[in-house]
Design an enzyme around this catalytic site. Structure first.
Site, PDB file in Angstrom:
ATOM      1  N   ASP A 217     -10.936   7.679  19.473  1.00  0.00           N
ATOM      2  CA  ASP A 217     -12.306   7.280  19.157  1.00  0.00           C
ATOM      3  C   ASP A 217     -13.253   8.487  19.203  1.00  0.00           C
ATOM      4  O   ASP A 217     -13.160   9.324  20.104  1.00  0.00           O
ATOM      5  CB  ASP A 217     -12.732   6.244  20.213  1.00  0.00           C
ATOM      6  N   GLU A 269       5.572  16.021  24.315  1.00  0.00           N
ATOM      7  CA  GLU A 269       6.565  15.956  25.402  1.00  0.00           C
ATOM      8  C   GLU A 269       7.442  14.715  25.253  1.00  0.00           C
ATOM      9  O   GLU A 269       8.490  14.613  25.874  1.00  0.00           O
ATOM     10  CB  GLU A 269       5.853  15.814  26.756  1.00  0.00           C
TER      11      GLU A 269
HETATM   12  C1  GLC Z   1     -16.182   4.300  17.337  1.00  0.00           C
HETATM   13  C2  GLC Z   1     -15.724   2.870  17.231  1.00  0.00           C
HETATM   14  C3  GLC Z   1     -16.928   1.993  17.294  1.00  0.00           C
HETATM   15  C4  GLC Z   1     -17.624   2.202  18.608  1.00  0.00           C
HETATM   16  C5  GLC Z   1     -17.967   3.674  18.807  1.00  0.00           C
HETATM   17  C6  GLC Z   1     -18.335   3.964  20.226  1.00  0.00           C
HETATM   18  O1  GLC Z   1     -16.920   4.717  16.254  1.00  0.00           O
HETATM   19  O2  GLC Z   1     -14.967   2.708  16.084  1.00  0.00           O
HETATM   20  O3  GLC Z   1     -16.588   0.647  17.136  1.00  0.00           O
HETATM   21  O4  GLC Z   1     -18.779   1.449  18.661  1.00  0.00           O
HETATM   22  O5  GLC Z   1     -16.868   4.498  18.524  1.00  0.00           O
HETATM   23  O6  GLC Z   1     -17.196   3.945  21.035  1.00  0.00           O
END
Ligand code: GLC
Length: 553
Positions: A217, A269
């Site tokens: 993310d 790993e």
């Molecule tokens: C990313 C995710 C989104 C979330 C953001 C904060 O963009 O896809 O859904 O709100 O990160 O974590």
């Protein structure tokens, strides 16, 4: 057939170069417990339908312990399952079933921030400025008299300032902390080795539990320009999801790359070809390719492709740019049209007025699409995408032809974007509505109790999976056929060669032994002779607009 099988096995060592990966948004996929929120046991019970669809892997959005202020992207414990979604044992059962069905399992990891309910943040708030507890996050003194103003002018991706002030136990105002997203998502300080070590542990925890990789993310946000200078843009700025400005001191800084090299070493790993996929909203593609250099991640979501409109010239450009940029660093190109953050692509590509990413659409948005165009165009776009060399991502429900839901009542909306902008931006709930499995069951089979955390539209019965199964003209059958033919003809492994001199608005290319024509917005186009193996909508010798066809040459 045996040729096809053996060629597939040869590339199986690097399965991710050609894989189709299906995104499960756990809250909205299948609810076994009956509380109206999807869960891991629900996913397990429905995995056979994904094997039957013909995808190679699943990616699950977060199911970790979380107060759910941003639908689980606010993680309070990275190595446990939220009771809403089940238990670690439910994860093991789900993973085992997926592996038995030949599906790999990618989990989400959220390293840019934690939840404000994470024990680290609780300790940070309770500790003094300058303490090691605060040093895991980005706490700063405010500016102005008495520190009453935020330390800089950055804005949250969900609207409003990117800083929130904390207060001491005696009620006196204290420092401010940075949150690029919701105030319940404080940013971690990745210059702190303790943070890095903790995430090595979290990676290993899920790798040891059999995860085949991670979707990372906000992989463009972890490194900030030292000193956190104000952002002083030239010209107008779109601060919504995907509009992250590339000259902003919080985004796409080169400091992230050493983190990804470290993560790659951890993943390497482990046996079994496990992968890292970047969610990195980085422009242009040549710059995004830095995220997938040979010693960094394996894949990055191709957002420039996702945000390209339904326009033949623009699509051709972005496809060329993608192949050049990704192949330039020996990574596969990836393709994606929908996910849990954007307007579903059938609706989005059919809007007559463009909407910035992350704004969402509601009942009074201008240029809302007509339903038939949305279905046709959505299928044509999918069939074009699935012919492109590389790896493709699908988002749950697109195989049913689901549109974006626009008429969710304000009081039912959950996305922090809606609340932080006081309804000015609809946000992302419209693509997150629980999906329909059975036309005449409560909540269309999503939940045995009939509950659903976002209301499902009354007209979704005809889109339920059970009424589409085995029906030749259904969108579900179309996706199944497309995925089977993509594999049989090894489209993902081929080189793309454009066919020149086609009429305006029509794209054509050869890949492997297949010729692809996509009539984006041209006049009906007379197809050359040849056997059609798949069409996104019926054709009769001519290819109408909003239609893609695959032919044997
Ligand atoms: C990313 C995710 C989104 C979330 C953001 C904060 O963009 O896809 O859904 O709100 O990160 O974590």
């Amino acid at each position: 057939m045996s040729n096809v099988a053996s060629a597939h096995q040869q590339t199986a060592a690097e399965w991710w170069r050609t894989a189709v990966i299906y995104q499960i948004y756990p809250r909205s996929f299948a609810d076994a417990s009956g509380d109206g929120i999807g869960d891991l046991a629900g996913i397990t019970s429905r995995l056979d339908s994904l094997a039957a669809l013909g995808v190679d892997a699943i990616w699950l959005s977060p199911f970790y312990v979380s107060p759910q202020h941003d639908a689980g992207y606010d993680v309070a414990d990275f190595t446990d399952v939220d009771p809403v979604f089940g238990t670690l044992e439910d994860f093991d059962t789900m993973r085992e079933r997926a592996h038995d069905l030949g599906l790999r399992v990618i989990v989400d990891i959220v390293p840019n921030h934690t939840s404000s309910e994470h024990v680290w943040f609780q300790h940070a708030v309770a500790s003094a400025p300058g303490s090691p507890e605060r040093a895991r996050y980005i706490f700063r003194d405010g500016s102005g008299e008495g520190g009453e103003q935020p330390p800089n002018n950055w804005e949250s991706m969900f609207g409003g300032p990117a800083w929130t002030r904390v207060h001491r136990e005696d009620g006196e105002p204290d420092q401010w902390y940075l949150h690029l997203f919701d105030s319940s998502q404080p940013d971690l300080d990745w210059t702190n080795e303790e943070v890095r070590v903790e995430f090595d542990r979290i990676l290993r925890f899920w790798l040891d539990r059999g995860a085949d990789g991670f979707r990372v993310d906000v992989a463009h946000g972890l490194a900030k320009v030292p000193g956190l200078p104000d952002y002083l843009p030239e010209g107008e700025v779109d601060a919504s999801m995907g509009g992250a400005a590339m000259d902003h001191p919080a985004w796409a800084q080169t400091g992230v790359h050493e983190i990804w090299r470290r993560w790659r070493a951890v993943v390497d790993e482990y046996p079994g070809d496990r992968i890292l996929t970047a969610e990195a909203w980085v422009k242009p593609l040549t710059r995004m390719a830095d995220w997938v250099r040979p010693d960094e991640m394996h894949q990055a979501f191709n957002f420039p492709y996702l945000i390209t409109g339904w326009d033949a010239a623009a699509l051709r450009d972005v496809i060329d740019e993608s192949l050049t940029a990704f192949h330039g660093v020996e990574a596969p190109a990836t393709w994606v049209l929908s996910n849990h953050d954007v307007i579903r692509h059938s609706s989005r590509l059919s809007l007559t007025v463009p909407h910035p990413q992350g704004q969402g659409i509601g009942p009074d948005s201008p240029g809302l699409p007509d339903a038939d165009t949305a279905v046709r165009r959505g299928r044509a776009a999918t069939q074009l995408m699935l012919a492109l060399p590389g790896s493709a991502y699908l988002y749950q429900g697109e195989e049913l032809g689901l549109p974006e839901v626009t008429d969710i009542p304000g009081e039912a909306r959950q996305d922090p974007t809606w609340h932080r902008t006081e309804g000015e931006r609809y946000g992302r709930d419209g693509c997150r509505v629980p999906i329909p499995w059975t036309a005449d069951a409560p909540a269309y089979g999503f939940s045995p109790s009939g509950q659903s955390w976002l209301p499902q539209p009354a007209e979704w019965a005809h889109l339920a999976r059970d009424v589409q199964e085995g029906v030749p003209e259904s969108t579900l059958t179309f996706y199944q056929d497309a995925l089977r033919l993509r594999r049989e003809h090894r489209l993902a492994e081929g080189d793309l060669v454009w066919i020149e001199e086609l009429p305006d608005g029509v794209l054509g290319f050869r890949v492997g032994g297949v010729t692809v024509y996509a009539n984006i917005a041209g006049e009906p186009f007379d197809l050359p002779d040849g056997e059609q193996i798949l069409a996104s909508s019926p054709t009769t010798g001519t290819l109408p607009a909003d239609t893609t066809v695959w032919m044997l040459r």
